[in-house]
Design an enzyme around this catalytic site. Structure first.
Site, short mmCIF file in Angstrom:
data_model
loop_
_atom_site.label_atom_id
_atom_site.label_comp_id
_atom_site.label_asym_id
_atom_site.label_seq_id
_atom_site.Cartn_x
_atom_site.Cartn_y
_atom_site.Cartn_z
N HIS A 1 0.81 -1.21 0.00
CA HIS A 1 0.00 0.00 0.00
C HIS A 1 0.85 1.26 0.00
CE1 HIS A 1 -4.44 -0.72 0.91
NE2 HIS A 1 -3.95 -1.90 0.55
N GLU B 1 -6.18 -0.68 -6.45
CA GLU B 1 -7.16 0.24 -5.88
C GLU B 1 -6.72 1.67 -6.12
OE1 GLU B 1 -5.52 -1.74 -3.30
OE2 GLU B 1 -6.86 -3.48 -3.49
#
Length: 321
Positions: free
Chosen positions: A38, A107
């Site tokens: 992330h 994402e």
């Protein structure tokens, strides 16, 4: 027997702690480990987002047995697929053959940071397919030139290539991604215990290949404290991937989940210390056909006590599944 793994959740701990956690996971007896990749946490209360590939390199040197895996890396926007292939090959060498490359379509939360925008779903699948083709070609060891609709590669070659390329895992959520996974993946990755995902993956060429799931859990001797922590840090999980792939930042996830109640979270994330509750949460994955399940202990500051409990109670109970 279903294998039980441990998740290094980069959104909830710093890099040194993450390495300490995976060392402890190996000592505790977890069968494998996975690592999120992330650029930002889902919610500000999680508070972390170190560079996963540096953490993995350190983890490879600090451990000797436990397999390592990205869960998952997006090889399309933030990273070029040729660079992902190089990173993965290096990790396979550093880990002595213990690395698997888990990939997904990504994402918005992590990919928008490089200023290229966030493509629509159809385009993302096209980009992801091209990226997989590039990575697989580079793993073959040849000099690769590739000219697709979304990516170009000009005379690239991996100069440090392991004898056995890292197996490629592909994250799925529907029919299209299952088709991609069955055709181009060595294993499938999913975060929901849906048997139809496994059936679709097998239909498209995945029969006999490993199937890796993931389950958030929140151990704490005080169940109320566990529910409170799970709600504070993991209520974003209730949105589902159709929503979670589109929101751009932690503030967006906070807004989207403002009406999610603690009891709503506790319905999907087992909380407390009743080992039977955790076994029952894992059972649907085993029944759906998953061969490996990685648990996520919610709360970066609550790993030490989790390992003690997992070694004595959780892992023995899960291995009876």
């Amino acid at each position: 027997m279903v294998q039980i793994g441990y998740t290094m959740m980069t959104e909830q701990a710093g890099p040194r702690d993450l390495v300490d956690h995976v060392v402890r996971a190996e000592e505790t007896g977890f069968d494998f480990s996975v690592t999120s990749d992330h650029y930002a946490p889902w919610l500000e209360s999680q508070g972390h987002a170190p560079y996963a590939w540096s953490v993995l390199g350190a983890a490879a040197q600090a451990t000797s047995r436990i397999p390592l895996m990205t869960y998952v890396t997006c090889p399309t926007v933030r990273y070029h697929p040729a660079v992902v292939a190089q990173k993965a090959a290096t990790m396979q060498l550093l880990s002595g053959g213990r690395f698997r490359l888990g990939l997904g379509a990504g994402e918005n939360l992590n990919e928008h940071v490089v200023g290229r925008g966030w493509p629509g779903k159809t385009t993302r699948h096209e980009m992801f397919t091209e990226a997989l083709e590039i990575i697989r070609a580079l793993f073959e060891g040849d000099t690769v030139s590739y000219h697709g609709n979304h990516f170009d590669v000009d005379s690239a070659k991996l100069w440090d290539l392991p004898d056995q390329a890292p197996p490629i895992g592909v994250a799925v959520s529907g029919e299209r991604s299952c088709e991609i996974a069955g055709r181009l993946g060595d294993l499938v990755i999913a975060t929901e215990p849906k048997g139809e995902l496994i059936s679709s993956f097998e239909k498209h060429g995945g029969k006999g290949k490993p199937r890796v799931g993931q389950l958030p859990i929140c151990y704490d001797p005080d169940r109320d404290a566990a529910v409170k922590r799970a709600h504070d840090q993991f209520r974003w999980f209730a949105g589902g991937w159709k929503v979670n792939s589109e929101l751009p930042d932690p503030a967006g996830f906070a807004g989207a989940t403002q009406f999610v109640r603690p009891e709503d979270v506790a319905e999907t994330i087992p909380c407390g210390d009743n080992v039977d509750d955790f076994v029952e949460a894992v059972r649907p994955y085993a029944e759906a056909g998953f061969t490996e399940i990685a648990v996520v202990q919610v709360g970066g500051d609550h790993q030490r006590e989790f390992f003690d409990w997992a070694e004595k109670k959780l892992l023995p109970a899960l291995r009876e599944l």
